[in-house]
Scaffold this motif. Structure first.
Motif, PDB file in Angstrom:
ATOM      1  N   THR A  54     -11.413-100.796  53.502  1.00 48.47           N
ATOM      2  CA  THR A  54     -10.895-100.187  52.047  1.00 48.47           C
ATOM      3  C   THR A  54     -11.826 -99.121  51.488  1.00 48.47           C
ATOM      4  N   ALA A  55     -11.464 -98.449  50.648  1.00 49.01           N
ATOM      5  CA  ALA A  55     -12.229 -97.329  49.870  1.00 49.01           C
ATOM      6  C   ALA A  55     -13.485 -98.244  49.215  1.00 49.01           C
ATOM      7  N   GLU A  56     -14.410 -97.274  48.929  1.00 52.91           N
ATOM      8  CA  GLU A  56     -15.620 -98.106  48.068  1.00 52.91           C
ATOM      9  C   GLU A  56     -14.965 -98.821  46.826  1.00 52.91           C
ATOM     10  N   ARG A  58     -12.905-101.015  46.335  1.00 53.66           N
ATOM     11  CA  ARG A  58     -11.411-101.256  46.287  1.00 53.66           C
ATOM     12  C   ARG A  58     -10.897-102.407  46.841  1.00 53.66           C
ATOM     13  N   GLY A 100     -16.181-103.196  51.690  1.00 49.68           N
ATOM     14  CA  GLY A 100     -15.377-102.190  52.330  1.00 49.68           C
ATOM     15  C   GLY A 100     -14.474-102.906  53.526  1.00 49.68           C
ATOM     16  N   GLY A 121      -5.624 -97.499  48.602  1.00 51.05           N
ATOM     17  CA  GLY A 121      -7.013 -98.277  48.622  1.00 51.05           C
ATOM     18  C   GLY A 121      -7.520 -98.502  50.081  1.00 51.05           C
ATOM     19  N   THR A 123      -8.223 -97.423  53.899  1.00 52.34           N
ATOM     20  CA  THR A 123      -8.541 -96.321  54.694  1.00 52.34           C
ATOM     21  C   THR A 123      -8.477 -96.507  56.169  1.00 52.34           C
TER      22      THR A 123
END
Length: 222
Positions: A54-56, A58, A100, A121, A123
């Motif tokens: 995931t994004a930071e 998120r 993450g 969200g 990645t």
């Protein structure tokens, strides 16, 4: 009246021009929803655990989004510790054990993984869409037990240093080796010196490079 009529006609023309794009967007949303439903807990077949990146910061929002879609997931958390605010010691919220990263349980299919990848969200899928990294049930169960007994004061490890090669001994990345790029410290007890509690490990899974912040309790030195 003439000017008003021109404006109305102009609005109609603009709307007609926009319809194809609107229909395309609607179809795309429907396709995304359909693909994501393939990751739901009601799918036929044997489900397995996989790791979503995931994004930071998120992780929680992605977990909540997947839960609404009836997708079973697990966000590993550890004690957030304490902090002094306005001269008072307050307990902080639990924090992700592996920032993450989030585990999901699903019946593997191309549509399911593509649906996950399109969630806001998210990645990536660890290991890639073609060969996603699978986490064994027994490894995950041991990881949960480890998290349940995690104590910042007990994971202090002077043996770990930047540049050391280590192997994940527990958790979703068990068996993978990498090099420590950074040691993270924190105050386990107020008034005492900081202790090492986590390390940032650089490793490769498939053809993907990952930089994972993990508790030292999950690592063994090679």
């Amino acid at each position: 009246m003439t000017m008003q009529r021109k404006i109305i006609l102009s609005d109609r023309v603009d709307l007609m021009r926009a319809l194809p794009a609107l229909e395309k967007a609607a179809n795309l949303r429907q396709m995304k929803a359909s693909m994501l439903s393939m990751a739901g807990a009601n799918q036929k077949g044997t489900p397995f655990w996989f790791v979503v990146q995931t994004a930071e910061r998120r992780e929680k929002s992605v977990e909540e989004r997947l839960a609404k879609e009836n997708i079973r997931c697990f966000l590993p958390l550890i004690d957030g510790g304490k902090a002094v605010r306005r001269h008072r010691v307050v307990k902080l919220l639990d924090r992700p054990a592996l920032p993450g990263y989030l585990l999901v349980n699903l019946v593997p299919s191309a549509a399911a993984f593509c649906g996950l990848r399109r969630v806001d969200g998210v990645t990536g899928i660890v290991g890639g869409l073609e060969n996603p990294h699978r986490v064994a049930d027994e490894d995950l169960n041991r990881f949960k037990i480890k998290l349940g007994t995690w104590d910042a004061k007990a994971v202090h490890a002077e043996a770990f240093h930047v540049g050391d090669w280590v192997r994940f001994d527990e958790g979703p990345f068990i068996g993978f080796s990498g090099r420590i790029g950074k040691i993270h410290t924190a105050y386990a007890v107020r008034g005492m010196p900081k202790i090492a509690i986590a390390g940032t490990v650089e490793l490769t899974i498939g053809e993907q490079r990952h930089v994972i912040k993990a508790p030292l309790a999950l690592l063994v030195k090679l």
